[in-house]
Design an enzyme around this catalytic site. Sequence first.
Site, short mmCIF file in Angstrom:
data_model
loop_
_atom_site.label_atom_id
_atom_site.label_comp_id
_atom_site.label_asym_id
_atom_site.label_seq_id
_atom_site.Cartn_x
_atom_site.Cartn_y
_atom_site.Cartn_z
N CYS A 61 -51.49 80.68 -18.42
CA CYS A 61 -51.94 79.44 -19.05
C CYS A 61 -53.33 79.72 -19.63
CB CYS A 61 -52.01 78.33 -18.02
SG CYS A 61 -52.59 76.78 -18.69
N LEU A 62 -53.38 79.96 -20.90
CA LEU A 62 -54.64 80.31 -21.54
C LEU A 62 -54.70 79.63 -22.90
CD1 LEU A 62 -57.20 82.06 -21.34
CD2 LEU A 62 -55.89 83.97 -22.21
#
Length: 162
Positions: A61-62
Amino acid sequence: MENAVQEFYVRFKGPAETPFEGGIWKVRVELPDQYPYKSPSIGFVNRIFHPNIDELSGSVCLDVINQTWSPMFDMINIFEVFLPQLLRYPNPTDPLNGEAAAMLLREPKTYENKVKEYVQKYASKDAADEADAESEDDGELSSVASFDEEDDEEAAGKMDDV
């Protein structure tokens, strides 16, 4: 061919002076056919304990990869800037791993020890080599139509020691 995806693997070393130091992860990279206009998909193959990485799927999750991707970025940005920054500065308020996020917020020392334990268990050189062997057994490496094996090995070779 529409919606062709190029897939390859990169060995990623944990950043120095973090609990991830000394770890080696095998990271799966999938490039959509619209790359570099559409962001690549990144996933850790061997396990990692981090608030913004799903422990089982390895999904990352970036924001910079998912929402704010720009065609100006490239693979080097991901492996030399974005992922090291993510490991250095986790964001426990937007977790994919709730246990890691809660532990980081409530018991940072315990979190750090668990990260180190995962590095020892799952991200040693031997563990990364095992992850390599497993994916070769599965026939996942360079099974992509638009990426012939020579190109795949070249790309993997260039990215090998990021």
